[in-house]
Design a protein around this motif. Structure first.
Motif, PDB file in Angstrom:
ATOM      1  N   LYS A 129      15.962  48.362  39.365  1.00 33.60           N
ATOM      2  CA  LYS A 129      15.972  47.932  38.106  1.00 33.60           C
ATOM      3  C   LYS A 129      15.226  48.940  37.302  1.00 33.60           C
ATOM      4  O   LYS A 129      14.820  50.179  37.853  1.00 33.60           O
ATOM      5  CB  LYS A 129      14.613  47.377  37.043  1.00 33.60           C
ATOM      6  CG  LYS A 129      14.839  45.945  36.877  1.00 33.60           C
ATOM      7  CD  LYS A 129      13.838  45.404  36.702  1.00 33.60           C
ATOM      8  CE  LYS A 129      14.143  43.645  36.754  1.00 33.60           C
ATOM      9  NZ  LYS A 129      12.674  42.791  36.280  1.00 33.60           N
ATOM     10  N   ALA A 130      16.257  50.298  36.376  1.00 33.51           N
ATOM     11  CA  ALA A 130      16.455  51.483  36.475  1.00 33.51           C
ATOM     12  C   ALA A 130      16.982  51.753  34.838  1.00 33.51           C
ATOM     13  O   ALA A 130      17.679  50.920  34.575  1.00 33.51           O
ATOM     14  CB  ALA A 130      16.550  52.162  37.538  1.00 33.51           C
ATOM     15  N   VAL A 131      17.270  52.984  34.371  1.00 34.83           N
ATOM     16  CA  VAL A 131      17.500  53.581  33.133  1.00 34.83           C
ATOM     17  C   VAL A 131      17.389  55.020  33.453  1.00 34.83           C
ATOM     18  O   VAL A 131      17.113  55.731  33.592  1.00 34.83           O
ATOM     19  CB  VAL A 131      16.176  53.459  32.057  1.00 34.83           C
ATOM     20  CG1 VAL A 131      16.678  53.838  31.100  1.00 34.83           C
ATOM     21  CG2 VAL A 131      15.305  52.011  31.811  1.00 34.83           C
ATOM     22  N   PHE A 132      19.249  54.368  33.077  1.00 31.24           N
ATOM     23  CA  PHE A 132      19.477  55.910  33.313  1.00 31.24           C
ATOM     24  C   PHE A 132      20.069  56.380  31.706  1.00 31.24           C
ATOM     25  O   PHE A 132      20.087  56.505  30.815  1.00 31.24           O
ATOM     26  CB  PHE A 132      21.225  55.552  33.876  1.00 31.24           C
ATOM     27  CG  PHE A 132      21.406  55.068  35.181  1.00 31.24           C
ATOM     28  CD1 PHE A 132      21.385  55.993  36.523  1.00 31.24           C
ATOM     29  CD2 PHE A 132      20.844  54.249  35.817  1.00 31.24           C
ATOM     30  CE1 PHE A 132      21.414  55.702  37.607  1.00 31.24           C
ATOM     31  CE2 PHE A 132      20.744  54.053  36.735  1.00 31.24           C
ATOM     32  CZ  PHE A 132      20.654  54.241  38.375  1.00 31.24           C
ATOM     33  N   ALA A 133      20.084  58.052  31.589  1.00 27.76           N
ATOM     34  CA  ALA A 133      20.757  58.749  30.505  1.00 27.76           C
ATOM     35  C   ALA A 133      22.302  58.295  30.321  1.00 27.76           C
ATOM     36  O   ALA A 133      22.971  57.957  31.423  1.00 27.76           O
ATOM     37  CB  ALA A 133      20.695  60.296  31.090  1.00 27.76           C
ATOM     38  N   LYS A 134      22.340  58.525  29.546  1.00 28.01           N
ATOM     39  CA  LYS A 134      23.429  57.916  28.670  1.00 28.01           C
ATOM     40  C   LYS A 134      24.739  59.248  29.474  1.00 28.01           C
ATOM     41  O   LYS A 134      25.883  58.379  29.840  1.00 28.01           O
ATOM     42  CB  LYS A 134      23.850  58.740  26.904  1.00 28.01           C
ATOM     43  CG  LYS A 134      25.325  58.888  26.726  1.00 28.01           C
ATOM     44  CD  LYS A 134      25.361  58.732  25.192  1.00 28.01           C
ATOM     45  CE  LYS A 134      26.403  59.025  24.342  1.00 28.01           C
ATOM     46  NZ  LYS A 134      26.706  59.161  23.371  1.00 28.01           N
TER      47      LYS A 134
ATOM     48  N   SER B  18      23.764  47.906  30.563  1.00 28.67           N
ATOM     49  CA  SER B  18      23.224  47.450  29.232  1.00 28.67           C
ATOM     50  C   SER B  18      22.812  48.980  28.543  1.00 28.67           C
ATOM     51  O   SER B  18      22.076  49.618  29.101  1.00 28.67           O
ATOM     52  CB  SER B  18      22.289  46.061  28.817  1.00 28.67           C
ATOM     53  OG  SER B  18      21.370  46.745  29.165  1.00 28.67           O
ATOM     54  N   VAL B  19      23.446  49.228  27.005  1.00 29.06           N
ATOM     55  CA  VAL B  19      22.969  50.096  27.076  1.00 29.06           C
ATOM     56  C   VAL B  19      21.409  49.739  25.328  1.00 29.06           C
ATOM     57  O   VAL B  19      21.592  48.541  24.732  1.00 29.06           O
ATOM     58  CB  VAL B  19      24.483  50.528  25.159  1.00 29.06           C
ATOM     59  CG1 VAL B  19      23.728  51.658  24.762  1.00 29.06           C
ATOM     60  CG2 VAL B  19      25.937  50.133  26.283  1.00 29.06           C
ATOM     61  N   CYS B  20      20.494  50.794  25.884  1.00 27.58           N
ATOM     62  CA  CYS B  20      19.719  50.216  25.750  1.00 27.58           C
ATOM     63  C   CYS B  20      19.129  51.235  23.056  1.00 27.58           C
ATOM     64  O   CYS B  20      20.640  51.755  22.652  1.00 27.58           O
ATOM     65  CB  CYS B  20      18.615  51.204  25.610  1.00 27.58           C
ATOM     66  SG  CYS B  20      18.026  50.778  27.040  1.00 27.58           S
ATOM     67  N   LYS B  21      18.485  50.926  23.073  1.00 32.00           N
ATOM     68  CA  LYS B  21      18.582  51.758  21.451  1.00 32.00           C
ATOM     69  C   LYS B  21      18.794  53.290  20.935  1.00 32.00           C
ATOM     70  O   LYS B  21      19.604  53.973  20.541  1.00 32.00           O
ATOM     71  CB  LYS B  21      17.374  50.837  20.813  1.00 32.00           C
ATOM     72  CG  LYS B  21      17.100  49.134  20.598  1.00 32.00           C
ATOM     73  CD  LYS B  21      16.056  49.212  19.494  1.00 32.00           C
ATOM     74  CE  LYS B  21      16.216  47.691  18.845  1.00 32.00           C
ATOM     75  NZ  LYS B  21      15.154  47.178  18.642  1.00 32.00           N
ATOM     76  N   ASP B  22      18.109  53.808  22.330  1.00 34.12           N
ATOM     77  CA  ASP B  22      18.606  55.165  22.404  1.00 34.12           C
ATOM     78  C   ASP B  22      19.627  55.545  23.085  1.00 34.12           C
ATOM     79  O   ASP B  22      19.526  56.535  23.408  1.00 34.12           O
ATOM     80  CB  ASP B  22      16.703  55.596  23.084  1.00 34.12           C
ATOM     81  CG  ASP B  22      16.909  54.879  24.981  1.00 34.12           C
ATOM     82  OD1 ASP B  22      17.634  54.278  24.763  1.00 34.12           O
ATOM     83  OD2 ASP B  22      15.523  56.462  25.198  1.00 34.12           O
ATOM     84  N   GLU B  23      20.319  54.648  23.111  1.00 33.84           N
ATOM     85  CA  GLU B  23      21.744  54.761  24.120  1.00 33.84           C
ATOM     86  C   GLU B  23      21.438  55.392  25.571  1.00 33.84           C
ATOM     87  O   GLU B  23      22.675  55.904  25.912  1.00 33.84           O
ATOM     88  CB  GLU B  23      22.177  56.133  23.208  1.00 33.84           C
ATOM     89  CG  GLU B  23      23.012  56.080  21.944  1.00 33.84           C
ATOM     90  CD  GLU B  23      23.903  56.778  21.471  1.00 33.84           C
ATOM     91  OE1 GLU B  23      24.050  57.823  22.019  1.00 33.84           O
ATOM     92  OE2 GLU B  23      25.098  56.607  20.507  1.00 33.84           O
ATOM     93  N   SER B  24      20.400  54.911  26.458  1.00 35.02           N
ATOM     94  CA  SER B  24      20.219  54.969  27.761  1.00 35.02           C
ATOM     95  C   SER B  24      21.165  53.772  28.222  1.00 35.02           C
ATOM     96  O   SER B  24      21.398  52.819  27.185  1.00 35.02           O
ATOM     97  CB  SER B  24      18.672  55.164  27.814  1.00 35.02           C
ATOM     98  OG  SER B  24      17.583  53.543  27.420  1.00 35.02           O
ATOM     99  N   LEU B  25      21.170  53.688  29.448  1.00 31.15           N
ATOM    100  CA  LEU B  25      21.901  52.750  29.615  1.00 31.15           C
ATOM    101  C   LEU B  25      20.727  51.444  30.441  1.00 31.15           C
ATOM    102  O   LEU B  25      20.499  52.879  32.309  1.00 31.15           O
ATOM    103  CB  LEU B  25      23.047  53.346  30.813  1.00 31.15           C
ATOM    104  CG  LEU B  25      23.615  54.214  30.106  1.00 31.15           C
ATOM    105  CD1 LEU B  25      24.502  54.758  31.322  1.00 31.15           C
ATOM    106  CD2 LEU B  25      24.318  53.936  28.403  1.00 31.15           C
ATOM    107  N   PHE B  26      20.499  50.432  31.317  1.00 33.91           N
ATOM    108  CA  PHE B  26      19.777  49.923  31.584  1.00 33.91           C
ATOM    109  C   PHE B  26      20.649  48.884  32.132  1.00 33.91           C
ATOM    110  O   PHE B  26      21.414  48.562  32.596  1.00 33.91           O
ATOM    111  CB  PHE B  26      18.806  48.788  30.815  1.00 33.91           C
ATOM    112  CG  PHE B  26      18.085  47.558  31.257  1.00 33.91           C
ATOM    113  CD1 PHE B  26      16.827  48.423  32.558  1.00 33.91           C
ATOM    114  CD2 PHE B  26      18.330  46.691  31.668  1.00 33.91           C
ATOM    115  CE1 PHE B  26      16.629  47.534  33.234  1.00 33.91           C
ATOM    116  CE2 PHE B  26      17.470  45.696  32.973  1.00 33.91           C
ATOM    117  CZ  PHE B  26      16.889  46.268  33.045  1.00 33.91           C
ATOM    118  N   PHE B  27      20.020  49.153  33.346  1.00 32.35           N
ATOM    119  CA  PHE B  27      21.477  49.152  35.062  1.00 32.35           C
ATOM    120  C   PHE B  27      20.313  48.573  35.571  1.00 32.35           C
ATOM    121  O   PHE B  27      18.724  48.289  36.386  1.00 32.35           O
ATOM    122  CB  PHE B  27      21.372  50.526  35.875  1.00 32.35           C
ATOM    123  CG  PHE B  27      22.187  49.874  37.189  1.00 32.35           C
ATOM    124  CD1 PHE B  27      23.289  50.221  37.252  1.00 32.35           C
ATOM    125  CD2 PHE B  27      21.361  50.079  38.340  1.00 32.35           C
ATOM    126  CE1 PHE B  27      24.506  49.527  38.527  1.00 32.35           C
ATOM    127  CE2 PHE B  27      22.554  49.561  39.599  1.00 32.35           C
ATOM    128  CZ  PHE B  27      23.638  49.129  39.877  1.00 32.35           C
TER     129      PHE B  27
END
Length: 300
Positions: free
Chosen positions: A226-231, A247-256
């Motif tokens: 589980k990781a969060v990537f920069a846009k 999936s796109v988070c509220k701050d436009e980061s990317l949940f993978f």
């Protein structure tokens, strides 16, 4: 090989209204006497070859056996050509180019030629072509192979009975029975070096059907990431795992979120993003990232 030459002669006769024995002898680099014997064998097999004497004469197949040149549709021609051009990119032999000439006349090649440009060799082309040619020869002659193999736990010498060449997920593999592990294994060609064909041959085994389900070798079900990537890294996620991989988070980061078979592969992939990724799980990888950061600071 004679059988290849016989098939080649039949194909030429089917594709052309007429040819001559001297032309066939030159094409296959054999004597005219050999071609005459080949024609006799073709006739014995039940394919009537007609010889016409005099000016404009030659060899042809009786009309009832002629192949309709419109038999293949445009889509079918393109499919045949795509496969042949892909194989040609990893072969140093001119046989595939010759096969194109045999299967497709000029008009058919013009229809299909320009749509596909396929290169299966990657930037390891020279070494890959050599490996594939050697592997094809070993599989065909049933000779044992030995090589040095590099993997996440180190390196080791392996001896195998080779059975299949596999192209999967943009990489080439050889499938065979590993004599060291006494089990069927899949070896990645880019990690395989110092390849040698041993003098020893092997008796072909009957491979269980389950062993030929190659997707099972790539089944990802061990390490859950589980990781969060920069846009900015969206293109890499799409390129490697598809448009629905995040999936796109509220701050436009990317949940993978994804499973990996190999911890090392997962680790190397995550580390390649530098500060463009934040790891949530597994904890082992999170701790590993922290240790790497501490070591980098010490080196500065």
């Amino acid at each position: 090989m004679k059988i290849d030459r016989l098939i080649g002669i039949i194909t030429i006769l089917l594709q052309n209204d007429k040819t001559t024995a001297p032309e066939l002898a030159k094409r296959f680099e054999v004597s005219r006497r050999t071609i005459n014997r080949d024609i006799e064998d073709i006739c014995k097999a039940g394919i009537p070859v007609v010889a016409t004497q005099g000016y404009g004469g030659g060899l042809s197949i009786a009309d009832g056996y002629k192949l309709d040149k419109s038999l293949l549709t445009k889509d079918e021609l393109q499919a045949v050509l795509a496969g042949l051009k892909g194989m040609e990119s990893i072969s140093k032999s001119s046989a595939l180019a010759t096969l194109l000439d045999k299967l497709l006349n000029k008009e058919q090649r013009a229809i299909a030629e320009d749509m596909f440009i396929i290169d299966l060799a990657s930037h390891y082309q020279d070494s890959l072509i050599q490996k594939i040619e050697m592997l094809k020869r070993a599989i065909d002659t049933k000779h044992i192979l030995s090589f040095q193999y590099y993997y996440e736990k180190g390196e080791a010498k392996r001896c195998i009975e080779p059975y299949r060449l596999v192209f999967k997920w943009s990489s080439w593999y050889v499938f065979g029975f590993c004599l060291d592990r006494q089990a069927y294994r899949l070896f990645k060609l880019n990690r395989l070096w110092d390849l040698q064909i041993n003098g020893e041959t092997f008796a072909e085994r009957k491979i269980p059907e389950a062993e030929l389900l190659f997707n099972d070798y790539f089944a990802e079900s061990k390490f859950h990431l589980k990781a969060v990537f920069a846009k900015s890294e969206k293109y890499r996620l799409i390129d490697e795992y598809g448009i629905d991989s995040y999936s796109v988070c509220k701050d436009e980061s990317l949940f993978f979120e994804r499973d990996f078979t190999s911890y090392e592969n997962m680790r190397e992939w995550i580390f390649s993003f530098g500060d463009k990724v934040s790891v949530l799980a597994p904890k082992e990888l999170l701790d590993d990232r922290k240790k790497q950061a501490e070591n980098i600071i010490k080196m500065c």
